[in-house]
Write an enzyme that holds these catalytic residues in place. Sequence first.
Site, PDB file in Angstrom:
ATOM      1  N   LYS A  67       0.812  -1.227   0.000  1.00  0.00           N
ATOM      2  CA  LYS A  67       0.000   0.000   0.000  1.00  0.00           C
ATOM      3  C   LYS A  67       0.847   1.281   0.000  1.00  0.00           C
ATOM      4  CE  LYS A  67      -4.403  -1.741   1.646  1.00  0.00           C
ATOM      5  NZ  LYS A  67      -5.439  -1.816   2.666  1.00  0.00           N
ATOM      6  N   ALA A 131      -0.815  -1.284  13.902  1.00  0.00           N
ATOM      7  CA  ALA A 131      -0.243  -0.104  13.222  1.00  0.00           C
ATOM      8  C   ALA A 131       0.266  -0.513  11.848  1.00  0.00           C
ATOM      9  CB  ALA A 131       0.873   0.499  14.067  1.00  0.00           C
ATOM     10  N   VAL A 218     -11.614  -5.216  11.953  1.00  0.00           N
ATOM     11  CA  VAL A 218     -11.447  -5.069  10.488  1.00  0.00           C
ATOM     12  C   VAL A 218     -11.573  -6.405   9.769  1.00  0.00           C
ATOM     13  CG1 VAL A 218     -10.018  -2.970  10.435  1.00  0.00           C
ATOM     14  CG2 VAL A 218      -8.927  -5.213  10.692  1.00  0.00           C
ATOM     15  N   TYR A 220     -13.092  -9.877   8.413  1.00  0.00           N
ATOM     16  CA  TYR A 220     -14.421 -10.407   8.048  1.00  0.00           C
ATOM     17  C   TYR A 220     -14.377 -11.896   7.757  1.00  0.00           C
ATOM     18  CZ  TYR A 220     -12.677  -9.837   3.276  1.00  0.00           C
ATOM     19  OH  TYR A 220     -11.916  -9.914   2.137  1.00  0.00           O
TER      20      TYR A 220
END
Length: 276
Positions: A67, A131, A218, A220
């Site tokens: 990312k 983090a 976060v 799923y």
Amino acid sequence: MIEKKFGIIGKPLSHSLSPVLQNFWFKKNNLKANYSLMEIEKKQIKDILNKIRTKEISGINVTIPYKQEVIPYLDLVINDAKETSSINTIYLNSNNKLVGDNTDVYGFEKSFINNLNNKDLINKNFLIIGAGGVAPSLIYALWKKKIKKISISNRTYQKAEVIKKKFPFIEIISWEDIVGKSEEMDVIINATSLGMKNGLDFEITIERFKPGLIYYDVIYNPLSTKMLKSFKEKNLKTFNGLDMFLYQGQKSFFLWNKITPIIDEEIKTEIILNLK
Ligand code: NAP
């Protein structure tokens, strides 16, 4: 008509349900396109992004661990991506510039922040555990809502320090102090990969917490991590990461196709059926 190519880059990728999500929406919207997993090494990033420049690929999502790594290869980093330095969606704009954007912030806003009343947010203490790549998106979304009482804790302390440089208002809590500090928190968010199917899980259990604690995960897959289950059993408000996944995907789809695909029970069921 030529079939447009889309995909997700990252490593490992086998867990990703983005192809199920995006291909479902391509079909629903009668678009001739295919979205696939593109598991690559870091040294392949430049080549794959060049394929967007040459229009061989129409758009990509980016996930762990790239990312941030993609940033040097982009012409423009815009909107939430600029604020978080975290890119999850790439496309070529009308001026042939390679653009990096972020839809995780939107996903978190739509799935969580927008579902809470101001009384659940204002002046409340937030703890973000983790983090990694997704954490800056969560912090930035909260900051936009004027929430600044945010603590962060990460196994690797230095990574929390790097995030604090970008968001100086956050407080760092050491990994060993999570249980002790939990009692002070109104909202606890798991932003680590702990609890993911076939992965490691938290070794701690949080037994002491405020009566109205809100828990967000976060993750799923599974829909209920061990930590989420333990809070749900105590009748606390809990959220899993499924809606965030759907909304971040919806915004990526829009950035590429200028169509907002529908999030409904049908797509939710499709994703749940594909959880492995
Ligand atoms: P990442 O950059 O790889 O970061 C992983 C995080 O998990 C780091 O904080 C890492 O701590 C921590 N961690 C991993 N193994 C650990 C262990 N054994 N003990 C303690 N901490 C551990 O990943 P990310 O991009 O931030 O994503 C984190 C999770 O969010 C993933 O499960 C991802 O699938 C999920 N996610 C969901 C959505 C959604 O739409 N629902 C969107 C984005 C991400 P260290 O820094 O110490 O390694």
